[in-house]
Design an enzyme around this catalytic site. Sequence first.
Site, PDB file in Angstrom:
ATOM      1  N   GLY A  24       0.823  -1.212   0.000  1.00 50.91           N
ATOM      2  CA  GLY A  24       0.000   0.000   0.000  1.00 50.91           C
ATOM      3  C   GLY A  24       0.849   1.252   0.000  1.00 50.91           C
ATOM      4  O   GLY A  24       0.528   2.238   0.670  1.00 50.91           O
ATOM      5  N   ALA A  25       1.939   1.232  -0.777  1.00 48.76           N
ATOM      6  CA  ALA A  25       2.936   2.298  -0.689  1.00 48.76           C
ATOM      7  C   ALA A  25       2.804   3.366  -1.760  1.00 48.76           C
ATOM      8  O   ALA A  25       3.667   4.246  -1.859  1.00 48.76           O
ATOM      9  CB  ALA A  25       4.339   1.696  -0.744  1.00 48.76           C
ATOM     10  N   ASN A 100       1.178  -2.358   5.326  1.00 52.45           N
ATOM     11  CA  ASN A 100       0.393  -1.126   5.389  1.00 52.45           C
ATOM     12  C   ASN A 100      -0.885  -1.181   4.564  1.00 52.45           C
ATOM     13  O   ASN A 100      -1.825  -0.432   4.837  1.00 52.45           O
ATOM     14  CB  ASN A 100       1.259   0.042   4.910  1.00 52.45           C
ATOM     15  CG  ASN A 100       0.466   1.321   4.750  1.00 52.45           C
ATOM     16  OD1 ASN A 100       0.008   1.907   5.727  1.00 52.45           O
ATOM     17  ND2 ASN A 100       0.278   1.762   3.513  1.00 52.45           N
ATOM     18  N   SER A 152      -4.539   0.492  13.730  1.00 54.88           N
ATOM     19  CA  SER A 152      -5.310   1.730  13.836  1.00 54.88           C
ATOM     20  C   SER A 152      -5.691   1.954  15.289  1.00 54.88           C
ATOM     21  O   SER A 152      -5.895   0.987  16.045  1.00 54.88           O
ATOM     22  CB  SER A 152      -6.584   1.652  12.981  1.00 54.88           C
ATOM     23  OG  SER A 152      -7.492   2.689  13.307  1.00 54.88           O
ATOM     24  N   TYR A 165     -13.768  -3.420  10.408  1.00 54.31           N
ATOM     25  CA  TYR A 165     -12.429  -2.825  10.263  1.00 54.31           C
ATOM     26  C   TYR A 165     -11.695  -2.828  11.591  1.00 54.31           C
ATOM     27  O   TYR A 165     -10.524  -3.262  11.680  1.00 54.31           O
ATOM     28  CB  TYR A 165     -12.581  -1.402   9.728  1.00 54.31           C
ATOM     29  CG  TYR A 165     -11.322  -0.571   9.725  1.00 54.31           C
ATOM     30  CD1 TYR A 165     -10.430  -0.633   8.657  1.00 54.31           C
ATOM     31  CD2 TYR A 165     -11.036   0.296  10.773  1.00 54.31           C
ATOM     32  CE1 TYR A 165      -9.282   0.144   8.636  1.00 54.31           C
ATOM     33  CE2 TYR A 165      -9.890   1.074  10.772  1.00 54.31           C
ATOM     34  CZ  TYR A 165      -9.023   0.997   9.704  1.00 54.31           C
ATOM     35  OH  TYR A 165      -7.883   1.764   9.692  1.00 54.31           O
ATOM     36  N   ALA A 168     -10.591  -6.315  12.611  1.00 51.51           N
ATOM     37  CA  ALA A 168      -9.414  -6.768  11.862  1.00 51.51           C
ATOM     38  C   ALA A 168      -8.148  -6.094  12.375  1.00 51.51           C
ATOM     39  O   ALA A 168      -7.108  -6.748  12.541  1.00 51.51           O
ATOM     40  CB  ALA A 168      -9.611  -6.481  10.373  1.00 51.51           C
ATOM     41  N   LYS A 169      -8.218  -4.798  12.616  1.00 49.59           N
ATOM     42  CA  LYS A 169      -7.046  -4.073  13.100  1.00 49.59           C
ATOM     43  C   LYS A 169      -6.642  -4.539  14.496  1.00 49.59           C
ATOM     44  O   LYS A 169      -5.447  -4.574  14.835  1.00 49.59           O
ATOM     45  CB  LYS A 169      -7.318  -2.570  13.084  1.00 49.59           C
ATOM     46  CG  LYS A 169      -7.428  -1.962  11.696  1.00 49.59           C
ATOM     47  CD  LYS A 169      -6.124  -2.066  10.925  1.00 49.59           C
ATOM     48  CE  LYS A 169      -6.136  -1.257   9.638  1.00 49.59           C
ATOM     49  NZ  LYS A 169      -4.862  -1.338   8.899  1.00 49.59           N
ATOM     50  N   ILE A 198      -5.083  10.567  10.823  1.00 50.71           N
ATOM     51  CA  ILE A 198      -4.004  11.045   9.957  1.00 50.71           C
ATOM     52  C   ILE A 198      -4.613  11.680   8.710  1.00 50.71           C
ATOM     53  O   ILE A 198      -5.505  11.109   8.080  1.00 50.71           O
ATOM     54  CB  ILE A 198      -3.062   9.888   9.566  1.00 50.71           C
ATOM     55  CG1 ILE A 198      -2.533   9.183  10.818  1.00 50.71           C
ATOM     56  CG2 ILE A 198      -1.921  10.405   8.700  1.00 50.71           C
ATOM     57  CD1 ILE A 198      -1.756  10.066  11.772  1.00 50.71           C
TER      58      ILE A 198
END
Length: 261
Positions: A24-25, A100, A152, A165, A168-169, A198
Amino acid sequence: MTTPLLAAPLTTRPLQGRVALITGAATGIGAATARALASATVAIGHYAQIDQARTALEEVRRLGADGIEVSADLTDPDAVGLMASQVASEVGPVDILVNNAGAYPRMTWHETDATAWSHALDVNLTIHYRMSHAVTPSMINRQWGRIINVSSVNARAGRPGLTAYSTAKAGLLGLTRSLARELGPHGICVNTVLPGAIQVDAENTLPAHHRARPEDQIARQCVPRRGQPDDVAAAIAFLAAPAASFITGQSLHIDGGWLLH
């Protein structure tokens, strides 16, 4: 006046000779991390974001590092292995893996059916298992490695509309702790960073009713400003460095003091 002991190491290229793969960069935190790790050879992992990935790669090269961009659908187990093999053949086996990649699906609990639940866990947890499993054999062979998972703050705080979400995190925290114990004897450190709110371009694609007002978010924090991708990337770069060789199994919040624990 004496020079601080840490001054010299911080001015060198601590990851020279290492290969870092960031998933994911192409944008956001991932692209910032690629820049922060530019003392290594950097592999820009992405999925069908060729223009953004090439831009991120150009930025890495301007910083004096070598690198490549590699595209793969990490929800495809075969593609994960092919990505790891491509990186190894083109620039060398992965020493540093930054997990990421992910997705941020917003839906109410009543809208979260079995398909949505499975997808959220796959793209925010299972792909990181796959990626880690693909690169750790070569790390074990070399008796050195770093895995940094990007979780997260919602893994601990929870949030309406993000149940799958957040689950999962939170799973990444368990993966991190267990892998730290499994891989520590082989010189491999595994840690997690937990970004808070962010400021990234992707937030502009959210429906207006899902966007928190910046002033409301800032009021929750000790540091009264928006978090930036570079804030997260700096923490990842530290955890990837040789100086962090005695840090593993840890979860570091990068949230301006949103959650204190």
